[in-house]
Motif scaffolding. Structure first.
Motif, short mmCIF file in Angstrom:
data_model
loop_
_atom_site.label_atom_id
_atom_site.label_comp_id
_atom_site.label_asym_id
_atom_site.label_seq_id
_atom_site.Cartn_x
_atom_site.Cartn_y
_atom_site.Cartn_z
N TYR A 88 5.16 1.85 -9.86
CA TYR A 88 5.05 0.84 -10.92
C TYR A 88 5.95 1.20 -12.10
N LEU A 93 4.18 -2.50 -16.80
CA LEU A 93 2.79 -2.31 -17.24
C LEU A 93 2.64 -2.67 -18.72
N GLN A 123 -5.68 -2.41 -8.55
CA GLN A 123 -5.21 -1.26 -9.33
C GLN A 123 -4.82 -1.65 -10.75
N LEU A 124 -4.14 -2.79 -10.89
CA LEU A 124 -3.67 -3.21 -12.21
C LEU A 124 -4.68 -4.07 -12.97
#
Length: 219
Positions: A88, A93, A123-124
């Motif tokens: 990522y 992010l 996950q995010l």
């Protein structure tokens, strides 16, 4: 409220999951040299714009015909944890967090299969994931087809439009982040297109249309 849609490969992550998947299969001895060469050749042609993504996705789905959904989902989880979750981009992010602070919904919009997109969303902690759904027969095995259209090209636009409509949002109010010219229909459909470390063709189009261009390759 608006919606920020994010592409996955080379947008949220600094890699292409198809390439990572092939490397993983090769290391495990699950690909013959001929299969690896043929798939690699297709990827090169796709990146050069000579073949449509749809053909590759349909071929990939056909390879899964008859495979157990439970077995394949477990394979995808192992693959994600070992080869994807660490890719990522820091600036991706940060962009997600900025949209959250602005009160926007944050949605994954990818041609990847839903088993993979579910892991990304989890996950995010995204609001939703729109992806290619694999068709499964009553015995829990893949039919080799997708449920509805593949989430690619105009398919992304249609899926995003349907999702946004649930909240009374028009795509003109939305943002879409992508690195690839293959996402041109969706970039043209939103009010705030963002070219992320774009490929050469998309960079030219973004400059011509005066779209925002961001470099997420740098730290």
């Amino acid at each position: 409220m608006a919606i920020a849609f994010f592409d996955f490969d080379r947008t949220l992550i600094a890699a292409n999951t198809a390439n990572l998947w092939l490397k993983s299969l090769w290391r495990q001895g699950q690909l013959t040299p001929l299969q690896a060469l043929g798939t690699l050749g297709w990827l090169v042609c796709y990146n050069l714009g000579f073949v449509p993504m749809e053909s590759g996705l349909m071929r990939a789905l056909s390879y899964l015909k008859g495979m157990s959904e439970e077995e394949f989902r477990a394979q995808v989880l192992l693959f994600y944890n070992a080869h994807v979750s660490s890719f990522y981009r820091k600036k991706a992010l940060q962009a997600i967090e900025q949209h959250r602070l602005a009160g926007d919904k944050v949605v994954l919009l990818t041609s990847s299969i839903h088993h993979l997109s579910d892991l990304v969303v989890d996950q995010l902690k995204l609001d939703y994931g729109i992806s290619t759904i694999l068709d499964i027969d009553p015995e829990g095995k893949y039919t080799g087809k997708s449920v509805g259209p593949i989430c690619f090209g105009r398919g992304k636009v249609n899926a995003a439009t349907n999702y946004a409509a649930k909240f009374g949002v028009n795509l003109a109010e939305c943002t879409f982040y992508s690195d690839s010219m293959s996402d041109l229909p969706m970039l043209e459909a939103v009010g705030h297109p963002v070219a992320v470390s774009p490929d050469p063709r998309l960079k030219r189009r973004a400059e011509l249309n005066k779209w925002q261009i961001v470099d997420w390759d740098c730290v």
